[in-house]
Design a protein around this motif. Structure first.
Motif, PDB file in Angstrom:
ATOM      1  N   UNK A  72       0.830  -1.202   0.000  1.00 21.55           N
ATOM      2  CA  UNK A  72       0.000   0.000   0.000  1.00 21.55           C
ATOM      3  C   UNK A  72       0.866   1.254   0.000  1.00 21.55           C
ATOM      4  N   UNK A  73       0.686   2.085  -0.983  1.00 20.49           N
ATOM      5  CA  UNK A  73       1.370   3.372  -1.027  1.00 20.49           C
ATOM      6  C   UNK A  73       0.388   4.527  -0.867  1.00 20.49           C
ATOM      7  N   UNK A  74      -0.916   4.201  -0.870  1.00 21.67           N
ATOM      8  CA  UNK A  74      -1.934   5.236  -0.708  1.00 21.67           C
ATOM      9  C   UNK A  74      -2.386   5.298   0.755  1.00 21.67           C
ATOM     10  N   UNK A  75      -3.090   6.349   1.095  1.00 17.72           N
ATOM     11  CA  UNK A  75      -3.561   6.558   2.460  1.00 17.72           C
ATOM     12  C   UNK A  75      -5.075   6.761   2.443  1.00 17.72           C
ATOM     13  N   UNK A  76      -5.770   6.075   3.365  1.00 15.42           N
ATOM     14  CA  UNK A  76      -7.197   6.313   3.471  1.00 15.42           C
ATOM     15  C   UNK A  76      -7.971   5.098   3.907  1.00 15.42           C
ATOM     16  N   UNK A  77      -9.265   5.257   4.127  1.00 17.35           N
ATOM     17  CA  UNK A  77     -10.096   4.128   4.565  1.00 17.35           C
ATOM     18  C   UNK A  77     -10.245   3.089   3.462  1.00 17.35           C
ATOM     19  N   UNK A  78     -10.381   1.833   3.852  1.00 17.59           N
ATOM     20  CA  UNK A  78     -10.636   0.761   2.898  1.00 17.59           C
ATOM     21  C   UNK A  78     -12.106   0.759   2.507  1.00 17.59           C
ATOM     22  N   UNK A  79     -12.967   0.986   3.483  1.00 13.73           N
ATOM     23  CA  UNK A  79     -14.404   1.130   3.256  1.00 13.73           C
ATOM     24  C   UNK A  79     -14.819   2.489   3.805  1.00 13.73           C
ATOM     25  N   UNK A  80     -15.492   3.279   2.982  1.00 13.30           N
ATOM     26  CA  UNK A  80     -15.937   4.595   3.433  1.00 13.30           C
ATOM     27  C   UNK A  80     -16.992   4.456   4.531  1.00 13.30           C
ATOM     28  N   UNK A  81     -17.232   5.547   5.259  1.00 10.63           N
ATOM     29  CA  UNK A  81     -18.202   5.543   6.355  1.00 10.63           C
ATOM     30  C   UNK A  81     -19.542   4.994   5.871  1.00 10.63           C
ATOM     31  N   UNK A  82     -20.078   4.044   6.616  1.00  8.70           N
ATOM     32  CA  UNK A  82     -21.326   3.413   6.201  1.00  8.70           C
ATOM     33  C   UNK A  82     -22.511   4.305   6.577  1.00  8.70           C
ATOM     34  N   UNK A  83     -23.539   4.278   5.725  1.00  5.03           N
ATOM     35  CA  UNK A  83     -24.702   5.144   5.948  1.00  5.03           C
ATOM     36  C   UNK A  83     -25.633   4.593   7.017  1.00  5.03           C
ATOM     37  N   UNK A  88     -20.157   6.684  15.101  1.00  8.60           N
ATOM     38  CA  UNK A  88     -19.573   7.380  13.962  1.00  8.60           C
ATOM     39  C   UNK A  88     -18.081   7.191  13.820  1.00  8.60           C
ATOM     40  N   UNK A  89     -17.537   6.128  14.405  1.00 10.45           N
ATOM     41  CA  UNK A  89     -16.103   5.825  14.317  1.00 10.45           C
ATOM     42  C   UNK A  89     -15.934   4.540  13.512  1.00 10.45           C
ATOM     43  N   UNK A  90     -15.009   4.567  12.535  1.00  9.62           N
ATOM     44  CA  UNK A  90     -14.901   3.442  11.605  1.00  9.62           C
ATOM     45  C   UNK A  90     -13.468   2.903  11.476  1.00  9.62           C
ATOM     46  N   UNK A  91     -12.544   3.417  12.294  1.00 10.25           N
ATOM     47  CA  UNK A  91     -11.168   2.915  12.292  1.00 10.25           C
ATOM     48  C   UNK A  91     -10.781   2.465  13.692  1.00 10.25           C
ATOM     49  N   UNK A  92      -9.837   1.510  13.755  1.00  6.06           N
ATOM     50  CA  UNK A  92      -9.358   1.003  15.040  1.00  6.06           C
ATOM     51  C   UNK A  92      -7.894   0.631  14.906  1.00  6.06           C
ATOM     52  N   UNK A  93      -7.212   0.587  16.036  1.00  6.25           N
ATOM     53  CA  UNK A  93      -5.834   0.130  16.095  1.00  6.25           C
ATOM     54  C   UNK A  93      -5.725  -0.897  17.208  1.00  6.25           C
ATOM     55  N   UNK A  94      -4.918  -1.931  16.975  1.00  4.09           N
ATOM     56  CA  UNK A  94      -4.711  -2.953  18.002  1.00  4.09           C
ATOM     57  C   UNK A  94      -3.377  -3.630  17.755  1.00  4.09           C
ATOM     58  N   UNK A  95      -2.948  -4.421  18.710  1.00  2.00           N
ATOM     59  CA  UNK A  95      -1.691  -5.159  18.579  1.00  2.00           C
ATOM     60  C   UNK A  95      -1.915  -6.603  18.986  1.00  2.00           C
ATOM     61  N   UNK A  96      -1.058  -7.488  18.499  1.00  2.00           N
ATOM     62  CA  UNK A  96      -1.135  -8.914  18.834  1.00  2.00           C
ATOM     63  C   UNK A  96       0.226  -9.540  18.592  1.00  2.00           C
ATOM     64  N   UNK A  97       0.469 -10.679  19.223  1.00  2.00           N
ATOM     65  CA  UNK A  97       1.738 -11.377  19.048  1.00  2.00           C
ATOM     66  C   UNK A  97       1.658 -12.428  17.952  1.00  2.00           C
ATOM     67  N   UNK A  98       0.542 -12.470  17.218  1.00  2.00           N
ATOM     68  CA  UNK A  98       0.391 -13.379  16.096  1.00  2.00           C
ATOM     69  C   UNK A  98       0.186 -12.571  14.823  1.00  2.00           C
ATOM     70  N   UNK A  99       0.415 -13.222  13.685  1.00  3.41           N
ATOM     71  CA  UNK A  99       0.295 -12.534  12.404  1.00  3.41           C
ATOM     72  C   UNK A  99      -1.112 -12.697  11.859  1.00  3.41           C
TER      73      UNK A  99
END
Length: 459
Positions: free
Chosen positions: A94-105, A237-248
């Motif tokens: 990925x070289x672009x920046x932005x949501x994969x799916x836009x905000x759902x209606x 109204x929030x559609x992004x998240x961040x998390x971590x894990x020790x598995x791929x």
């Protein structure tokens, strides 16, 4: 350390390889008495030593199907659940920046269905009883080492700190209970966060403490927990998240390594703490890891509430050079960094003119030691943020090790993110063989190297 929260459910959504014919089931079950049984009550009725023996046996039995810990292993796996989610696919660039799916209606209003016999519960963390239940679930099922000798030991105070920052929402503390006895057997949580990804600032959530009871690992509970939390977050109204894990999983944004520095080598050697240097006997380890008795940095002192503005300014200047970083309000700085006994410690360096020139913080992680004749627990200090403008970072961190040891910590841990590599080896940290992976949900961007990660996720 091995993350043990429904790892297999995160990689395989179906119970393949565990099906048996009806005829065989009927034959095996013919001896059993009629009527419902509670397997949790049956196991809990056994002596604790016998329960631990069963858990070790189950762990050894499952070694042949461990979740992937490297990208090479992950490419051979099937991700039936994650292939349905808005995350980058493994191998994509990925070289672009932005949501994969836009905000759902429109957002689903009703909760997702659970397997029969289970129900949703929004946990009230102001209730001491509920907090104890959550501690019990996490301590028995969230994390353990590979040979089942130590387990996590979360306190109610730690969970309140981790799960109730400014603007937290109760509906983001999702629990699953058994309908017959109301036992808590599943949990997932989110907390609000303002995160800057390269040059884009996004309001999102940090996902924390995904945990399913060990006996329910093959009931496909984990995908339902993730979907339900996603639904509740989307409702705000929030559609992004961040998390971590020790598995791929599909697909890591960044990969970093944990580093450990013994503070109490004798105790760590006694309990067989994983990740210690194996080429060193105890006497040599004691000499090698010896620290000064007192700190050397002038003006070093614990943080007070009056330091919030100064620390926020220090962090803003320090974190702006990283591609993944938090945007912290004054209230968040106070919540995450103001010292709390056995939860979080923060120290500042005050100059002669009263200005703050440096800061360092670490949080406390406790473990329960199993089956040891002397030791019952371990305390680990985990580095959060260090920002230095006037003091040599190596000297500041050496003083931090001295302070942590004086407070009874047995080991100091840090990730090789931000500028941490500048002092890890020099202060005799050793790298662990495992990795920690960062993930973004519903956001695509280029990968981030560990030295450009400026966001820590206390879990």
């Amino acid at each position: 350390m091995k993350m043990s929260f429904s790892d297999m459910e995160l990689t395989e959504e179906e119970d393949g390889g565990h099906k048996r014919s009806r005829k065989k089931n009927k034959k095996e079950d013919s001896w059993q008495p009629k009527g419902p049984k509670d397997p949790f009550a049956m196991l809990d009725a056994l002596p604790e030593k016998k329960q631990q023996e069963i858990q070790r046996a189950l762990h050894l039995f499952s070694l042949g199907s461990n979740p992937p810990k490297t990208l090479q292993q992950a490419k051979k796996r099937t991700y039936r659940f994650w292939d349905t989610q808005p995350v980058p696919r493994l191998g994509e660039s990925n070289e672009t920046h932005g949501p994969i799916v836009e905000d759902v209606s429109s957002v689903r209003q009703e909760s997702f269905s659970l397997p029969q016999g289970f129900s949703w519960d929004t946990l009230d963390l102001s209730s001491p009883k509920v907090l104890r239940e959550l501690c019990s679930l996490l301590n028995d099922n969230y994390m353990e080492d590979d040979d089942n000798t130590i387990k996590s030991d979360f306190s109610p105070e730690y969970l309140q700190w981790a799960l109730q920052p400014p603007n937290w929402l109760a509906q983001w503390h999702c629990g699953v209970r058994v309908e017959t006895n109301n036992k808590l057997v599943g949990f997932i949580a989110a907390v609000p966060a303002e995160v800057c990804i390269f040059e884009t600032e996004k309001r999102m959530v940090q996902v924390k403490f995904l945990c399913v009871h060990k006996k329910l690992r093959f009931k496909r509970m984990t995908p339902v927990l993730i979907r339900e939390l996603t639904r509740r977050v989307n409702q705000q109204g929030i559609y992004q998240a961040i998390f971590s894990a020790s598995i791929v999983l599909p697909t890591p944004l960044s990969s970093c390594s944990p580093w450990h520095r013994p503070l109490n080598p004798r105790k760590l050697n006694d309990v067989g703490y994983p990740g210690l240097r194996l080429n060193m006997n105890l006497q040599r380890a004691l000499k090698f890891n010896r620290l000064p008795e007192v700190t050397k940095t002038p003006g070093l002192r614990p943080m007070t509430k009056e330091d919030v503005a100064g620390i926020r300014s220090l962090l803003q200047s320090h974190l702006c050079k990283f591609h993944l970083r938090p945007t912290l309000s004054s209230e968040e700085v106070e919540h995450w960094l103001l010292p709390r006994e056995d939860v979080i410690d923060t120290y500042v360096v005050e100059g002669d003119d009263g200005t703050l020139t440096d800061m360092v913080s670490f949080h406390s992680t406790s473990y329960r030691v199993l089956n040891h004749p002397v030791h019952t627990g371990l305390k680990a200090a985990v580095l959060l943020y260090v920002a230095s403008t006037a003091t040599d970072p190596i000297l500041l961190m050496e003083d931090t090790l001295v302070l942590a040891k004086s407070k009874g910590f047995d080991i100091f841990s840090a990730l090789d993110v931000m500028d941490n590599k500048s002092f890890l080896e020099k202060l005799k940290f050793s790298v662990h063989t495992s990795s920690l992976y960062y993930y973004l949900y519903n956001w695509k961007c280029p990968n981030v190297s560990p030295d450009k990660v400026g966001l820590l996720l206390p879990n």
